[in-house]
Design a protein around this motif. Structure first.
Motif, PDB file in Angstrom:
ATOM      1  N   ILE A   1      -2.670   1.528 -10.077  1.00 52.71           N
ATOM      2  CA  ILE A   1      -2.666   2.994 -10.139  1.00 52.71           C
ATOM      3  C   ILE A   1      -4.052   3.505  -9.773  1.00 52.71           C
ATOM      4  N   GLU A   2      -4.138   4.179  -8.629  1.00 52.81           N
ATOM      5  CA  GLU A   2      -5.430   4.755  -8.251  1.00 52.81           C
ATOM      6  C   GLU A   2      -5.528   6.186  -8.760  1.00 52.81           C
TER       7      GLU A   2
ATOM      8  N   HIS B   1       0.831  -1.208   0.000  1.00 54.01           N
ATOM      9  CA  HIS B   1       0.000   0.000   0.000  1.00 54.01           C
ATOM     10  C   HIS B   1       0.864   1.255   0.000  1.00 54.01           C
ATOM     11  N   ARG B   2       0.790   2.015  -1.093  1.00 52.35           N
ATOM     12  CA  ARG B   2       1.633   3.203  -1.288  1.00 52.35           C
ATOM     13  C   ARG B   2       3.114   2.837  -1.100  1.00 52.35           C
ATOM     14  N   GLY B   3       3.447   1.632  -1.500  1.00 48.92           N
ATOM     15  CA  GLY B   3       4.787   1.090  -1.304  1.00 48.92           C
ATOM     16  C   GLY B   3       4.788   0.184  -0.093  1.00 48.92           C
ATOM     17  N   ALA B   4       5.704   0.459   0.828  1.00 44.53           N
ATOM     18  CA  ALA B   4       5.693  -0.234   2.122  1.00 44.53           C
ATOM     19  C   ALA B   4       5.468   0.847   3.178  1.00 44.53           C
ATOM     20  N   LYS B   5       4.254   1.366   3.202  1.00 43.40           N
ATOM     21  CA  LYS B   5       3.919   2.554   3.986  1.00 43.40           C
ATOM     22  C   LYS B   5       4.219   2.397   5.475  1.00 43.40           C
ATOM     23  N   GLY B   6       4.157   1.161   5.955  1.00 44.77           N
ATOM     24  CA  GLY B   6       4.439   0.932   7.366  1.00 44.77           C
ATOM     25  C   GLY B   6       5.914   1.076   7.721  1.00 44.77           C
ATOM     26  N   HIS B   7       6.779   1.167   6.719  1.00 41.54           N
ATOM     27  CA  HIS B   7       8.217   1.192   6.942  1.00 41.54           C
ATOM     28  C   HIS B   7       8.905   2.448   6.420  1.00 41.54           C
ATOM     29  N   VAL B   8       8.464   2.947   5.269  1.00 43.07           N
ATOM     30  CA  VAL B   8       9.106   4.098   4.615  1.00 43.07           C
ATOM     31  C   VAL B   8       8.011   5.058   4.149  1.00 43.07           C
ATOM     32  N   ALA B   9       8.318   6.344   4.123  1.00 41.88           N
ATOM     33  CA  ALA B   9       7.333   7.374   3.751  1.00 41.88           C
ATOM     34  C   ALA B   9       6.544   6.986   2.501  1.00 41.88           C
ATOM     35  N   GLU B  10       5.241   7.069   2.595  1.00 39.92           N
ATOM     36  CA  GLU B  10       4.327   6.614   1.546  1.00 39.92           C
ATOM     37  C   GLU B  10       4.565   7.285   0.201  1.00 39.92           C
ATOM     38  N   ASN B  11       4.302   6.502  -0.866  1.00 37.54           N
ATOM     39  CA  ASN B  11       4.334   7.031  -2.239  1.00 37.54           C
ATOM     40  C   ASN B  11       5.660   7.683  -2.602  1.00 37.54           C
ATOM     41  N   THR B  12       6.759   7.124  -2.069  1.00 38.94           N
ATOM     42  CA  THR B  12       8.095   7.577  -2.466  1.00 38.94           C
ATOM     43  C   THR B  12       8.802   6.420  -3.170  1.00 38.94           C
ATOM     44  N   LEU B  13       9.777   6.739  -3.996  1.00 39.89           N
ATOM     45  CA  LEU B  13      10.533   5.687  -4.673  1.00 39.89           C
ATOM     46  C   LEU B  13      11.176   4.747  -3.659  1.00 39.89           C
TER      47      LEU B  13
ATOM     48  N   GLU C   1       1.799  17.009 -15.642  1.00 38.40           N
ATOM     49  CA  GLU C   1       2.430  15.713 -15.361  1.00 38.40           C
ATOM     50  C   GLU C   1       1.629  14.923 -14.322  1.00 38.40           C
ATOM     51  N   LEU C   2       1.776  13.597 -14.384  1.00 43.97           N
ATOM     52  CA  LEU C   2       1.149  12.706 -13.411  1.00 43.97           C
ATOM     53  C   LEU C   2       2.113  12.506 -12.251  1.00 43.97           C
ATOM     54  N   VAL C   3       1.697  12.941 -11.069  1.00 46.74           N
ATOM     55  CA  VAL C   3       2.550  12.832  -9.888  1.00 46.74           C
ATOM     56  C   VAL C   3       1.926  11.867  -8.894  1.00 46.74           C
ATOM     57  N   VAL C   4       2.791  11.205  -8.136  1.00 43.39           N
ATOM     58  CA  VAL C   4       2.348  10.162  -7.209  1.00 43.39           C
ATOM     59  C   VAL C   4       2.273  10.741  -5.801  1.00 43.39           C
ATOM     60  N   ILE C   5       1.056  10.997  -5.370  1.00 49.38           N
ATOM     61  CA  ILE C   5       0.792  11.537  -4.030  1.00 49.38           C
ATOM     62  C   ILE C   5      -0.656  11.211  -3.705  1.00 49.38           C
ATOM     63  N   HIS C   6      -0.946  10.961  -2.435  1.00 49.60           N
ATOM     64  CA  HIS C   6      -2.293  10.528  -2.071  1.00 49.60           C
ATOM     65  C   HIS C   6      -3.271  11.690  -1.947  1.00 49.60           C
ATOM     66  N   ASP C   7      -2.923  12.684  -1.155  1.00 53.07           N
ATOM     67  CA  ASP C   7      -3.874  13.739  -0.820  1.00 53.07           C
ATOM     68  C   ASP C   7      -4.038  14.745  -1.958  1.00 53.07           C
ATOM     69  N   PHE C   8      -5.103  15.518  -1.880  1.00 59.35           N
ATOM     70  CA  PHE C   8      -5.329  16.590  -2.852  1.00 59.35           C
ATOM     71  C   PHE C   8      -4.456  17.809  -2.541  1.00 59.35           C
TER      72      PHE C   8
ATOM     73  N   ILE D   1       2.392  -3.228  -6.269  1.00 65.46           N
ATOM     74  CA  ILE D   1       2.318  -2.046  -5.417  1.00 65.46           C
ATOM     75  C   ILE D   1       1.083  -1.248  -5.792  1.00 65.46           C
ATOM     76  N   GLU D   2       0.571  -0.512  -4.817  1.00 63.66           N
ATOM     77  CA  GLU D   2      -0.567   0.394  -5.028  1.00 63.66           C
ATOM     78  C   GLU D   2      -0.062   1.806  -4.834  1.00 63.66           C
ATOM     79  N   LEU D   3      -0.518   2.721  -5.692  1.00 62.42           N
ATOM     80  CA  LEU D   3      -0.118   4.122  -5.584  1.00 62.42           C
ATOM     81  C   LEU D   3      -1.268   5.018  -6.028  1.00 62.42           C
ATOM     82  N   ASP D   4      -1.105   6.326  -5.786  1.00 60.76           N
ATOM     83  CA  ASP D   4      -2.150   7.311  -6.083  1.00 60.76           C
ATOM     84  C   ASP D   4      -1.605   8.373  -7.016  1.00 60.76           C
ATOM     85  N   VAL D   5      -2.415   8.789  -7.995  1.00 62.79           N
ATOM     86  CA  VAL D   5      -1.940   9.818  -8.923  1.00 62.79           C
ATOM     87  C   VAL D   5      -2.888  11.016  -9.017  1.00 62.79           C
ATOM     88  N   HIS D   6      -2.256  12.165  -9.184  1.00 57.01           N
ATOM     89  CA  HIS D   6      -2.934  13.426  -9.486  1.00 57.01           C
ATOM     90  C   HIS D   6      -2.236  14.035 -10.700  1.00 57.01           C
TER      91      HIS D   6
END
Length: 228
Positions: free
Chosen positions: A102-103, A9-21, A46-53, A35-40
């Motif tokens: 890709i969400e 979920h967003r990478g390994a969110k429990g271990h490293v900052a979410e949605n980062t390489l 450009e399509l960037v990978v971040i969860h929040d608006f 892996i699951e990730l979020d795009v805006h």
């Protein structure tokens, strides 16, 4: 029954900052199948990978993602030393190593995501089996289905498996992605008998994981891939 897909979920969110390489790399090191990730879409397209608006929760900046340029977003720092990745950067990292869910988070993401996925398939050696595009947003799923029937869709829901099922039929989706609290053994079986995959989110408790595994879901999305 195919093997359970382990999805970070967003990478390994429990271990490293979410949605980062770094988080996606950590998930890969932990043996995920996907892996699951979020795009805006940012202000420069450009399509960037971040969860929040907005960037406020996860970075040292403030503002709405869709009103910021790529240069502005790249200047921000996530959790002290990471940057917001482009979708293209994540896909390069994952190519040949796992599938990508890709969400579509932001509005008006369907068309640019479709164009980018077609590019990956036509120019970069990807297959349509290597990814799935999901969303809670009916409008984005509808547009994606109208633009490119080849792109596999997943219908996200936090409210109703029945609604997800109905949308999946309407958009010829490949999968439904319900919150795990909505699942029963019978509704999972019913969805699978209709030809749908069931990928559920976000399960971080070992007991819950074992219970949901017993329903024979197709994939589990978790912050802690090692629990799977």
């Amino acid at each position: 029954m195919a093997a359970l897909l382990k999805i970070g979920h967003r990478g390994a969110k429990g271990h490293v900052a979410e949605n980062t390489l770094a988080s996606f790399e950590k998930a890969l090191e932990m043996g995920v199948d996907g892996i699951e990730l979020d795009v805006h879409v940012c202000a420069t397209g450009e399509l960037v990978v971040i969860h929040d608006f907005t960037v406020d929760r996860t970075t040292n900046g403030t503002g709405e993602v869709n009103k910021m340029t790529l240069a502005e977003l790249k200047h921000l720092v996530v959790d002290g030393h990471y940057e917001i990745p482009l979708l293209s950067e994540v896909m390069t990292l994952c190519k040949g190593r796992c599938f990508v869910n890709i969400e579509m988070k932001g509005r008006h993401t369907a068309q640019p995501v479709s164009i980018f996925m077609e590019h990956l398939v036509n120019e970069e050696g990807w297959s349509y089996d290597d990814f799935i595009v999901s969303s809670f947003q009916r409008e984005e799923l509808l547009i994606m289905n109208e633009i490119n029937k080849n792109i596999p869709l997943g219908v996200l829901t936090q409210a109703s498996v029945t609604q997800a099922w109905e949308w999946a039929q309407e958009f010829s989706a490949k999968a439904i992605h319900p919150h795990y609290s909505l699942l029963t053994e019978s509704n999972v079986k019913k969805a699978q008998q209709a030809g749908l995959k069931v990928h559920t989110w976000t399960i971080n408790d070992k007991e819950d994981i074992e219970r949901i595994k017993g329903y024979n879901v197709d994939g589990i999305i978790t912050d802690f891939p090692e629990l799977l």
